[in-house]
Design a protein around this motif. Structure first.
Motif, PDB file in Angstrom:
ATOM      1  N   SER A   5      14.650  -2.013 -11.981  1.00 58.52           N
ATOM      2  CA  SER A   5      14.727  -0.649 -12.502  1.00 58.52           C
ATOM      3  C   SER A   5      15.649   0.247 -11.678  1.00 58.52           C
ATOM      4  O   SER A   5      15.713   0.134 -10.448  1.00 58.52           O
ATOM      5  CB  SER A   5      13.325  -0.033 -12.523  1.00 58.52           C
ATOM      6  OG  SER A   5      13.380   1.338 -12.842  1.00 58.52           O
ATOM      7  N   HIS A  25      14.975   3.176 -11.112  1.00 60.40           N
ATOM      8  CA  HIS A  25      14.074   4.008 -10.308  1.00 60.40           C
ATOM      9  C   HIS A  25      13.869   3.432  -8.904  1.00 60.40           C
ATOM     10  O   HIS A  25      13.444   4.160  -8.000  1.00 60.40           O
ATOM     11  CB  HIS A  25      12.711   4.137 -10.993  1.00 60.40           C
ATOM     12  CG  HIS A  25      12.769   4.693 -12.369  1.00 60.40           C
ATOM     13  ND1 HIS A  25      13.084   6.012 -12.628  1.00 60.40           N
ATOM     14  CD2 HIS A  25      12.567   4.114 -13.582  1.00 60.40           C
ATOM     15  CE1 HIS A  25      13.058   6.220 -13.932  1.00 60.40           C
ATOM     16  NE2 HIS A  25      12.749   5.092 -14.528  1.00 60.40           N
ATOM     17  N   ASP A  77       9.476   3.688 -16.679  1.00 61.85           N
ATOM     18  CA  ASP A  77       8.891   4.266 -15.468  1.00 61.85           C
ATOM     19  C   ASP A  77       7.395   3.982 -15.498  1.00 61.85           C
ATOM     20  O   ASP A  77       6.662   4.536 -16.323  1.00 61.85           O
ATOM     21  CB  ASP A  77       9.154   5.772 -15.423  1.00 61.85           C
ATOM     22  CG  ASP A  77       8.731   6.402 -14.097  1.00 61.85           C
ATOM     23  OD1 ASP A  77       7.968   5.756 -13.346  1.00 61.85           O
ATOM     24  OD2 ASP A  77       9.145   7.540 -13.823  1.00 61.85           O
TER      25      ASP A  77
END
Length: 435
Positions: free
Chosen positions: A36, A38, A60
């Motif tokens: 990811s 993130h 997320d």
């Protein structure tokens, strides 16, 4: 060796991959991590190259219910099936496309994928002669079907009696042909779109197609499978490095050794609703004589709506610092947290039904290192914790598993195994259940 490590956008799956990546680098390999966007800072802080997943297969984990409409209203089993279909199977095409592009751009020796990164399934199904070595890392209890076990999900105990194996066969048929039929059709469609053929296995069996299958636990915590165990390498957990310079939390003076310490956690994924475990545990253990240290796993402490004089609520607990002083872990069954506890000999009470939690609970109970609870009521939690505190057999069994794990290092074992020839993948593929 040049390696790409692949992880779904889940903290509990990425962290062991980072530990493995660090070990590979220490042993002289070049490593990139496909995961990811993130997690870029986390990967780069570990000294690894980060490659972002395409946005269409990224999510997320902190707001799954906000991103996937209707997920929050589903009970545990239906939510697990929903997650398989919407979080993981729908990601196959985009994950594979990104991975295939990387393999075309770079000279890669090994692709190492955790078991919920399904984007390697097209690569394994196409039977390409020139593909790199592919290794699977099982971050969860083993999901693959076996004649000796019921299908993954409900948390049924294994059985090798004649009646038990008939049960296993019928339940597996029901799971693959009815319960997960749509999931398998979606898997086949995604693999066809990517490489022109159906998936070469049932979706949860895909690790058995890989050249290496690494299981991040000790055999005593898994079910024996006579038809699969020769293909598996039980390498122990890959828990990463403790931060030796970490400062104690502000409440640390309450851990004074004068009373039992009970740690409570819902993990980092199933923590949108603290009434699932943290709140009933705090309520049930109030005035119990124990210090209760409850972690939200990320959400603010204000998300916990109950309080008790003997309870500390915090967003995170430094497990490496905490577990040497812990008498019981009350957990929803996160596989990583269970292993952290067992490496310190901590017995546990497991209360969980979503994702793979029922399967984790069943394994802990079978090992003798803890109690499986099917109810999350305050009274049930209080009684189970008191039983574990009063009965030394639970701590004794946890100590046995601690001793076994002390001789295992998943990251080192994987790095060492990848420096050697793989087990014959053809034998593993030929023994898969017929589709």
């Amino acid at each position: 060796m040049r390696a790409i490590l692949c992880s779904a956008p889940l903290t509990g799956h990425l962290q062991p991959m980072i530990a493995i990546g660090r070990q590979l680098i220490a042993d002289g390999s070049t490593v990139a991590v496909l995961t990811s966007a993130h997690f870029r800072d986390r990967v780069e802080r570990a000294g690894l190259e980060h490659i972002a997943l395409p946005s269409e297969c990224d999510f997320d984990e902190r707001d799954l219910n906000g991103q996937f409409a209707g997920r929050a209203r589903m009970p545990g089993f239906l939510r697990s099936r929903y997650d398989l279909e919407h979080l993981f199977i729908r990601s196959i095409s985009a994950q594979h496309d990104r991975l295939a592009a990387l393999l075309a751009e770079r000279d890669i020796d090994v692709v190492l994928a955790e078991n919920l990164f399904l984007g390697v399934l097209p690569l394994l199904s196409a039977a390409q002669a020139n593909r790199p070595r592919v290794a699977a890392v099982c971050m969860t209890p083993l999901m693959a079907n076996s004649a000796d076990t019921a299908p993954f999900g409900p948390g049924f105990a294994p059985s090798t009696t004649r009646a038990g194996m008939l049960r296993n066969r019928l339940l597996t048929l029901g799971a693959t042909s009815v319960v997960l039929r749509r999931a398998q059709r979606s898997t086949d469609a995604a693999v066809r779109d990517a490489v022109g053929c159906n998936a070469a296995s049932f979706v949860l069996d895909w690790p058995l197609l890989a050249d290496d299958v690494f299981v991040l636990t000790t055999p005593s915590l898994e079910y024996p499978r006579r038809d699969l165990d020769s293909k598996l390498r039980y390498v122990g957990p890959a828990l990463g490095r403790a931060d030796s310079g970490q400062a104690p939390p502000v409440w640390w003076d309450r851990v004074d050794g004068r009373r039992p310490v009970v740690v409570v956690t819902q993990g980092t994924l199933d923590n949108e609703d603290m009434s699932r475990l943290v709140e009933p545990a705090i309520t049930g253990l109030a005035d119990s004589g124990a210090l209760v240290v409850a972690t939200t796993g990320g959400p603010p402490v204000e998300s916990v709506r109950v309080a008790a004089a003997n309870a500390v609520v915090t967003e995170f607990v430094p497990f490496d610092m905490m577990f040497p002083h812990t008498d019981v872990l009350v957990t929803n069954g996160g596989w990583g947290g269970v292993h952290f506890a067992l490496t310190h000999g901590v017995p546990m009470v497991v209360v969980g039904s979503t994702e793979d939690k029922g399967e984790v609970a069943a394994r802990v109970a079978r090992s003798g290192a803890g109690i499986r609870l099917r109810r999350n009521s305050p009274g049930a939690i209080r009684r189970a914790v008191r039983t574990v505190l009063d009965d030394p057999s639970f701590r004794d069994r946890a100590a046995v598993l601690q001793s076994e794990m002390s001789g295992l290092d998943g990251a080192c074992a994987i790095s060492d195994a990848l420096s050697r020839p793989p087990i014959d993948a053809r034998e593993a593929r030929d023994s898969l259940p017929p589709r």
